[in-house]
Design an enzyme around this catalytic site. Structure first.
Site, short mmCIF file in Angstrom:
data_model
loop_
_atom_site.label_atom_id
_atom_site.label_comp_id
_atom_site.label_asym_id
_atom_site.label_seq_id
_atom_site.Cartn_x
_atom_site.Cartn_y
_atom_site.Cartn_z
N ASP A 6 26.51 54.12 27.01
CA ASP A 6 27.37 53.86 28.16
C ASP A 6 26.50 54.01 29.42
O ASP A 6 25.34 54.42 29.36
CB ASP A 6 28.58 54.80 28.16
CG ASP A 6 29.74 54.23 28.96
OD1 ASP A 6 30.88 54.61 28.71
OD2 ASP A 6 29.48 53.37 29.83
C1 GLC Z 1 31.78 52.44 32.19
C2 GLC Z 1 32.65 52.66 30.98
C3 GLC Z 1 32.40 51.67 29.89
C4 GLC Z 1 32.06 50.34 30.51
C5 GLC Z 1 30.71 50.48 31.15
C6 GLC Z 1 30.23 49.20 31.84
O1 GLC Z 1 31.35 53.65 32.72
O2 GLC Z 1 32.68 53.95 30.41
O3 GLC Z 1 33.59 51.63 29.07
O4 GLC Z 1 32.04 49.32 29.52
O5 GLC Z 1 30.69 51.55 32.10
O6 GLC Z 1 31.07 48.89 32.90
#
Ligand code: GLC
Length: 755
Positions: free
Chosen positions: A290
């Protein structure tokens, strides 16, 4: 039948003067093997820097208009493998051109975006779509989202989110499929099939991403990013199951979470990423972190610096790093210091290239921007259908709904005409200008005389300066339709709430409106269950519309006016008060389960009562042990009768199936849909087992007076569990089954024995 490519190999005998035609050999190899052959070939030409480059995903702030030169330079050197949030089509094309024409090995980039519940055409939030209990509908919405998103060059979405969510204080429950692992598994399968289509290499197919692996939804206190402590049995029997189903559905990618699981952050968790995901499940796609979750292992206190964090993530087999640069900055040193190996790096790159090949990006790296698919008529129709099928009717006193056309309406509330908030959380590309609100729909419909007053400017508004205006139109109308709930920003990432009552002065305004004596229909738009204790007795009907998306207005109009009967069912137990949380349905029985007779209401306790005189069972003195509404609950405009509920055949002890049958009859006078639910309980186990678990469900539509026989089929695998010996088992003993309307419906009980 696996697709076979005829791969013509010209094998020239080096030691003889044979000509190619004599030694052409047609060798049938599988499509998969051909991809591995090509990966080996590319890998053999890549430098270490290029291999590390494939593990890098870079973002660009949508607020930065120009494409930074350094990004182009890095692509030219083959030092970036993926981008997220590149929403300028020209930028995306230019970056891909550089990769395909100027980089050393012409490896295509993969562009990603959070296409969670729609791209331009926005569908209900995922928690709402789960309430439809209709996987075909969810799959269709995901397919439409992929068709729209791929016109921007997006071939990878960070969805579906499969986190089991038992705590509505957690803002990201809005993005989940709720508290049940079976429903979440079925919904995850539908999203993946919709996003990835029948052929991942099709230009409208986008790679799905099962996230957040694993346990993110068990954040303590419902506070986002918080610690998750899940014992090994719950981990396998509940939280991992939807991800296992996603891997069985050939999901292309997974994403790790921010959380630590039992002390080990999941982005550096070798047991999960290598032992479970690769060795036990045989996953052959790739895993992305993430946003900065690798380097966040430093503040977690799991790595002393970013180099150590990179080493832990890479050795756990986390293939790609989202946005942070710890791999790029440290991997070369880690290899030189023998803290990581190039062979391990090759495996990571292999996983990434495999998905790029399966997406067809090497053959077709560029996209065709088609604008006529965005908001296409059939897309909007599908979004309206999804919104209708997700709405849950929670209360309908004296059948005030559907609204009769003769009645005049006072439309009041902060969400009656809130086009931005109606779209819900995780809506990056939907445009509020395209949202059709309930107020717009009622005005266009024209079937009811309406008066409108917002009453409150927005859901958190604490001002009562508009109350009088609202009360005045209420007094001049037959029925009040109050549109309340949460602004979109009050759920979603980092938006946990400790108090789940209606925000702002909504409860006060409803109480003032109640004093007018006019009936109130409450339409709720929110990303989570809202605790209604203070107002539930002041309203006559409650329709929970979630955040219904672009077509929420027309969908709500159809439901309120009876053009359609509400058919959603709750994918999450609805608490009376926050203090009851967690209050999910598939809980353990404890040694002192509560039964109604033994529960002593707090106000009935005699003063000076003897210490152990109360019902010594598991409940609250002030709130008892029942939720406001159970999992699977929802009303319709009709009524349904269940009869002839029986085990039709039972071959489970011969390793065959059990077939359960029930006759369902629409005993009302309107066409409506029923979600017939099958639950089971394993009465005794080597570890304690839940009092109930959803085993199957079927949504059926019946004309008034019509009946249908519903059959459910299941086998031993469906009731197996990860037992004390850490193996999947079905232990001998008695099992119970219920066919019912929701998790607390025990009317029709059956049982069988495993020998
Ligand atoms: C965010 C979220 C994740 C998302 C990613 C990209 O922090 O936790 O679910 O897909 O960043 O936006």
């Amino acid at each position: 039948m696996r697709n076979y490519l005829v791969l013509t190999l010209i094998t020239c005998c080096l030691l003889s003067n044979c000509t190619p035609k004599e030694s052409i050999t047609n060798v049938l190899i599988s499509k998969e093997d051909a991809i591995e052959f090509k990966i080996d070939s590319i890998l053999s030409k890549m430098t270490l820097e290029e291999k590390i480059g494939q593990t890098a995903q870079r973002g660009k702030s949508s607020r930065v208009k120009e494409l930074p030169v350094e990004l182009k330079e890095a692509v030219k050197k083959g030092e970036i493998g993926s981008f997220l949030n590149i929403m300028n089509k020209d930028d995306a094309k230019e970056l891909q051109r550089i990769a395909m024409e100027e980089s050393p090995n012409k490896i295509p980039l993969i562009f990603a975006r959070d296409v969670i519940h729609g791209f331009k055409t926005i569908f209900p939030i995922p928690l709402g779509q789960a309430a439809s209990f209709d996987p075909n509908l969810v799959q269709k919405g995901a397919r439409i989202s992929a068709i729209e998103a791929s016109t921007y060059g997006i071939r990878w979405t960070f969805a579906p989110m499969l986190d089991i969510s038992r705590d509505p204080r957690w803002g990201r429950i809005a993005e989940s499929a709720g508290e049940d692992q079976y429903l979440t598994s079925i919904m995850g399968e539908a999203y993946i099939k919709g996003f990835q289509g029948d052929d991942l290499s099709s230009s409208t197919s986008i790679a799905a991403c099962a996230k957040h692996f694993v346990g993110y939804g068990a954040a303590e206190g419902g506070r986002d990013y918080n610690t998750a402590n899940i014992n090994e049995f719950s981990l396998h029997n509940t939280y991992l199951k939807p991800f296992k189903k996603a891997v069985e559905t050939n999901v292309a990618t997974l994403m790790t979470g921010f959380n630590d699981l039992n002390g080990v952050p999941v982005s550096g968790n070798k047991y999960l990423l290598t032992e479970v995901l690769r060795n036990q499940w045989g996953f052959d796609g790739f895993v992305v972190s993430d946003w900065n979750s690798i380097i966040e292992m430093v503040p977690h206190g799991f790595a002393e610096d970013e180099a150590a964090a990179a080493g832990k993530a890479a050795n756990a087999m986390l293939d790609m790093e989202m946005t942070s640069t710890s791999y790029q900055d440290n991997m070369k040193n880690l290899i030189e210091e023998r803290k990581f190996s190039e062979n391990q790096l090759d495996e990571m790159v292999r996983n990434i290239l495999r998905i790029k090949f399966k997406l067809g990006l090497f053959d077709k790296p560029y996209f065709e921007p088609e604008s006529d698919v965005l908001y296409a008529k059939e897309h909007l129709e599908a979004a309206k259908e999804a919104a209708k099928k997700s709405m849950v009717l929670l209360k309908n006193k004296n059948q005030i709904l559907p609204l009769s056309t003769k009645k005049s309406l006072a439309i009041i509330g902060p969400l009656a005409d809130a086009p931005h908030d109606q779209l819900g959380t995780w809506t990056f590309d939907g445009e509020k200008a395209r949202t059709i609100t309930p107020l717009t729909s009622f005005k266009e419909d024209g079937e009811h005389p309406i008066l409108y007053s917002k009453g409150l400017s927005y859901s958190r508004d604490k001002s009562n300066k508009r109350f009088n205006d609202a009360i005045k139109i209420a007094k001049n109308s037959d029925i009040i339709v109050f549109f309340g709930g949460e602004e979109a920003i009050l759920s979603g990432e980092a938006h946990s709430r400790a108090n789940l009552n209606l925000p702002g002065k909504q409860e006060s305004l409803i109480s003032e409106l109640h004093k007018t004596g006019k009936p109130i229909v409450l339409v709720l738009m929110a990303g989570r269950p809202i605790t209604l204790g203070n107002i539930i007795d002041k309203v006559d009907a409650v329709l929970f519309a979630w955040h219904p998306g672009t077509m929420g207005g027309p969908a709500i109009l159809d439901i309120l006016t009876g053009k359609a009967s509400p058919s959603g069912r709750l994918p999450i137990t609805w608490p009376k008060e926050v203090g009851q949380i967690p209050i999910y349905y598939n809980h353990k029985n404890t040694g002192r389960p509560t039964i109604p007779e033994e529960f002593v209401q707090i106000d009935s306790i005699p003063i000076g009562a003897w210490q152990s005189s109360l019902g010594n069972t598991s409940h609250y003195l002030d709130l008892g042990y029942l939720p406001q509404y159970p999992f699977g609950y929802g009303l319709t405009y009709s009524s349904f009768e269940y009869c002839d509920v029986k085990i039709l055949s039972n071959e489970i002890n011969e390793n065959g199936p059990i077939i359960v049958s029930a006759k369902i009859t629409n005993t009302g006078n309107v066409i409506a849909e029923e979600v017939v639910q099958l639950y089971f309980r394993d009465m005794v186990g080597s570890i304690t087992r839940p009092v109930k678990e959803l085993l199957r469900f079927k949504k059926i539509e019946l004309e008034p007076g019509a009946s249908k026989i519903v059959d459910f089929v299941f086998s031993k695998d469906d009731i197996s569990f990860y037992g004390l010996d850490k193996k999947w088992v079905v232990e001998p003993g008695k099992f119970k089954l219920w066919v019912g309307k929701h998790a607390l419906d025990q009317t029709h009980e059956l049982e069988f024995v495993i020998e």
